[in-house]
Design a protein around this motif. Structure first.
Motif, PDB file in Angstrom:
ATOM      1  N   LYS A  50       1.021  -0.991   0.059  1.00  0.00           N
ATOM      2  CA  LYS A  50      -0.185   0.208   0.051  1.00  0.00           C
ATOM      3  C   LYS A  50       1.035   0.815  -0.081  1.00  0.00           C
ATOM      4  O   LYS A  50       2.607   1.097   0.269  1.00  0.00           O
ATOM      5  CB  LYS A  50      -0.741   0.108   1.201  1.00  0.00           C
ATOM      6  N   GLY A  51       0.065   2.156  -0.076  1.00  0.00           N
ATOM      7  CA  GLY A  51       0.576   3.524  -0.181  1.00  0.00           C
ATOM      8  C   GLY A  51       2.290   3.993  -1.397  1.00  0.00           C
ATOM      9  O   GLY A  51       1.982   3.108  -2.376  1.00  0.00           O
TER      10      GLY A  51
ATOM     11  N   ARG B  55      -3.962   7.665   6.724  1.00  0.00           N
ATOM     12  CA  ARG B  55      -4.814   7.199   5.108  1.00  0.00           C
ATOM     13  C   ARG B  55      -6.211   7.829   5.491  1.00  0.00           C
ATOM     14  O   ARG B  55      -6.694   8.173   4.589  1.00  0.00           O
ATOM     15  CB  ARG B  55      -4.291   6.452   4.855  1.00  0.00           C
ATOM     16  N   ARG B  56      -6.671   8.094   6.428  1.00  0.00           N
ATOM     17  CA  ARG B  56      -8.326   8.714   6.428  1.00  0.00           C
ATOM     18  C   ARG B  56      -8.876   7.088   5.573  1.00  0.00           C
ATOM     19  O   ARG B  56      -9.927   7.535   5.079  1.00  0.00           O
ATOM     20  CB  ARG B  56      -8.840   9.847   6.857  1.00  0.00           C
TER      21      ARG B  56
ATOM     22  N   PHE C 284     -10.667   4.996   6.832  1.00  0.00           N
ATOM     23  CA  PHE C 284     -12.808   4.514   7.615  1.00  0.00           C
ATOM     24  C   PHE C 284     -13.203   6.034   7.237  1.00  0.00           C
ATOM     25  O   PHE C 284     -12.791   6.821   8.116  1.00  0.00           O
ATOM     26  CB  PHE C 284     -12.292   3.865   8.074  1.00  0.00           C
TER      27      PHE C 284
END
Lengths: 433, 365
Positions: A301-302, A348-349, A351
């Motif tokens: 991820k990312g 990453r906010r 949710f």
């Protein structure tokens, strides 16, 4: 070696000996994004403004050796500094620090004339075969030009050698007088190969040479490159974003992340038994041409962090799935994994906050870890409930991520000797015994 | 089974009328897409994949023109022709007009994702507003609600911190993030079909992997069908249910993905699979297809692949083989006369290399 067309080989380095050695190489760029960006207010005594150039640490301390006759593959995501490393090795960019030895000569300390003379032993092939050929020159002349620039051979001999090389790379020598536009992408890349070979180099640096070609053409060019390597004893340093191409062409592979080499070793070992978490994640995330293995992939991820301000300690730590548990916390293995994915989701906010219970259910399987760790997480949850994501993210990062050994110290390189006699080096704290 | 076919393409022909001659970019292509499945269209550059995709939305620009065939989406005719009394061809009266196609099909029922996200995003508008506008136009919601939906959609496709990134401009996003935005836009109107034209080709392998997973999850959630165009066999293996292999304007093999990889029948498909390097196994020597794909102005006579085919016989020059079913249900079809005993393939002699080169230039008209 077959050298029917007039070139003596300079056999100063034997096959299998070190041809190129890179020591502590760094290349930093100054971020020149307008004159004021690098000036900051200094609140201390003295002049109130300070010039503090921002540095893009594109290559940041690379050590490598390349043996004569081998292919070293260089992999890593975009923005890892692969192309910069290549250009710095060839002295197309001036290194900030470190040395590059080519056949024992330090390229960083010799004069321009000496460098120019050595240049004929180091050639480069670029990704776009179209833009690296002059549209107004016949391909014969394109192949002859480097020989002319280095004052090699007579005019007739050069022409003969050009035709000989065109045939060697799989083109029809009778096309000597055609212009590049008359050729397809694969054929143009062959012209580039012939041009690189014209001055009889030892070392060819290839920056994504087959990426723009169709699969069937790509295979043809790769095979030609392999054959030429055997025939002329060439050494390749090869970048490709396609890991299957790297696996096919390379003898050894170096994996780069954010300006550093994190793992290097024999090709089969790197692909079948990778040691660094980045290499593992990279290999695990690529699609495989086998429908029966669908869905077995992991994801990394990312994005690669900015080289302007790389993470402290191990640079992969912000994305690493195996971040080492910080000391002083009493985590169970699964609790740490939960916490880690929670920290990253907050960053990453990923949710939306509906209720504390829902978040705990989603990330911690229903129960927040006990002890000190639990109270930090509880505090973070309160911040999130108050929509203060920034605060929550900082709190978690400071309390956990930055306490890990991975953030506090730069990993050393651990060397392991493989059965094949090839050194396998990994720069990761997990390998500290 | 018939009722869940949502898109059917029959004998599609799209030609380009250039000064050098007629380029038969797509020359008699037939396939269909069922509800909820992913259909792959694979081939080398110049095979006609993208033109096929654009033809489906009637996005082919001059000098290109759809000249024949029929495209049906649900029961609406996107393209069709009929014969006049005097034998000439005219547009079918049931064919959708441009206005209806634009307002009722494109974007809302069939969405498209292109290779370069910057072609589809406007550089002077905020990312979030571009997504919001699309939702506002196609769904019956207020501006404020549309913004909420836009933020949720961005979060769903994995844009970190979507509340703040909503106000960023396209240049502030990485290539992978921009492609995610396009996926968000494609899904935001909940279309029945998304046509994806090499959307991951320009991306890093890790980002490609993430996007493939994302697409698969969203597809499962919304039951969207995909027509996925790529040259990459690994992407096909990862994503597709059924695959069409294209060569020089024609489909030369169609099969479900497992049959295609395990039991390829057309010599081109076999050769293509043999010429790709693998990330998962070491290969000593690749076995590439010889030569390059000929131009589509004067395609080789007979079977178009015979100039590069390792199995070419003299009989391959006689007819351009149609797709024939290898099984009763016609799930695995191949266009090669090797599999049709009536063609006399096995009786005719093998083609020598020199002969192929001589024949190459001759037109089949």
């Amino acid at each position: 070696m077959s050298d029917s067309v007039g070139m003596k080989r300079r056999g100063e380095v034997e096959l299998g000996e070190t041809l190129v050695e890179v020591n502590g190489l760094k290349k930093h760029f100054i971020d020149n994004d307008g004159i004021l960006t690098n000036i900051s207010v200094d609140t201390g005594d003295g002049f109130p403004l300070k010039y503090q150039p921002k540095k893009v640490r594109a290559v940041d301390g690379v050590n490598l050796t390349i043996e004569k006759g081998e292919t070293l593959g260089l992999v890593g995501e975009s923005g890892c500094g692969k192309s910069t490393l290549l250009r710095t090795i060839l002295q197309l960019l001036e290194p900030t620090e470190g040395n590059i030895y080519f056949k024992g000569t330090d390229l960083t300390s010799i004069s321009k004339d000496e460098l120019r003379d050595l240049r004929k032993d180091m050639q480069m092939i670029f990704q776009d075969p179209q833009s690296s050929l002059s549209p107004r020159m016949r391909i014969g002349r394109i192949v002859e030009e480097p020989m002319e620039a280095h004052g090699l051979l007579t005019k007739d001999e050069r022409q003969r050698r050009a035709k000989y090389l065109l045939e060697k790379v799989g083109l029809d020598p009778s096309h000597y007088n055609r212009y590049p536009h008359a050729f397809s992408g694969g054929q143009r890349q062959r012209v580039n190969l012939a041009r690189a070979l014209s001055v009889n180099p030892d070392f060819i640096v290839c920056d994504e040479p087959v990426s723009s070609l169709d699969v069937s053409i790509q295979a043809q060019v790769l095979n030609t490159m392999k054959e030429l390597q055997e025939e002329f004893g060439l050494t390749y340093l090869f970048i490709a974003h396609d890991l299957s191409v790297i696996r096919y062409i390379s003898d050894r592979v170096a994996v780069m992340y954010l300006g550093k080499v994190v793992e290097i070793g024999d090709t089969d070992t790197i692909f079948d038994n990778p040691q660094h978490p980045y290499t593992k994640a990279l290999l695990d995330s690529i699609p495989v041409p086998n429908p029966h293995r669908r869905g077995e992939r992991g994801v990394l991820k990312g994005d690669v962090p900015s080289p302007l301000n790389p993470p402290s300690g191990c640079r992969f730590r912000t994305r690493c799935p195996s971040l080492i548990i910080p000391e002083g916390f009493d985590f169970r293995e699964d609790e740490w994994d939960y916490t880690l994915s929670f920290i990253r989701a907050v960053k990453r906010r990923d949710f939306t906050f509906k209720s504390r219970d829902k978040v705990v259910e989603r990330f911690f399987d229903g129960t927040v870890p006990r002890g000190d760790a639990g109270s930090v997480i509880d505090n973070a949850l309160i911040h999130i409930e108050n929509s203060d994501w920034q605060e929550a993210s900082e709190l978690l990062t400071e309390a956990f991520e930055e306490q890990s050994i991975c953030a506090r110290a730069e990993p050393q390189t651990y060397t392991q000797m493989e059965d094949t006699g090839v050194k396998h080096k990994t720069a990761c704290h997990l390998h500290q015994t | 089974m018939k009722e869940n076919i949502i898109l059917s393409v029959k004998d599609l022909e799209t030609h380009f009328f250039t000064s050098g001659g007629i380029v038969r970019a797509v020359d008699g292509v037939s396939f269909n897409v069922k509800s909820g499945e992913t259909v792959g269209l694979v081939g080398e550059s110049g095979a006609g994949k993208s033109i096929t995709a654009r033809s489906i939305l009637r996005l082919v620009d001059s000098p290109g023109q759809i000249v024949g065939g029929e495209i049906t989406f649900h029961d609406q005719m996107i393209f069709g022709t009929q014969e006049r009394a005097d034998g000439t061809i005219e547009r079918h009266p049931d064919m959708l007009d441009d206005e209806t196609l634009r307002t009722q099909i494109r974007g809302s029922k069939i969405a498209m994702i292109f290779q370069d996200p910057m072609d589809s995003l406007n550089p002077v508008f905020k990312i979030g507003d571009q997504v919001r506008e699309l939702i506002e136009l196609n769904r019956d919601v207020t501006k404020y609600e549309a913004k909420e939906i836009a933020i949720e959609t961005l979060r769903e496709v994995g844009i970190p911190d979507p509340e703040n990134r909503y106000s960023d401009y396209p240049h502030e996003f990485s290539g992978g993030m921009r492609q995610r935005v396009l996926i968000a836009m494609a899904f935001s109107c909940q279309p029945d079909l998304i046509i994806a034209d090499e959307p991951t080709t320009a991306l890093d392998v890790t980002v490609e992997g993430e996007i493939l997973n994302l697409v698969r999850d969203l597809q499962k959630k919304y039951n969207t069908s995909f027509l996925w165009i790529t040259h990459d066999m690994a992407v096909i293996a990862e994503l597709c249910d059924r695959v069409n292999v294209m060569y020089l304007g024609e489909i030369i093999e169609q099969a479900n993905v497992y049959d295609l990889f395990d039991d390829a029948h057309h010599p081109y498909t076999e050769a293509l699979l043999k010429s790709i390097p693998r990330p998962d196994v070491s290969i000593e020597k690749l076995d590439p297809i010889t030569g390059v794909m000929p131009g589509a102005i004067n395609p080789p006579q007979g079977c178009r692949f015979h100039t590069r085919c390792p199995d070419a016989h003299r009989a391959c020059l006689d007819t351009n083989p149609p797709l024939i079913g290898l099984d009763e249900n016609e799930q695995h079809n191949v266009a090669c006369i090797k599999y049709d005993e009536r063609t006399g393939y096995w009786e005719s002699e093998e083609l020598e290399n020199e002969e192929r080169n001589q024949i190459k230039g001759i037109n089949n008209v």
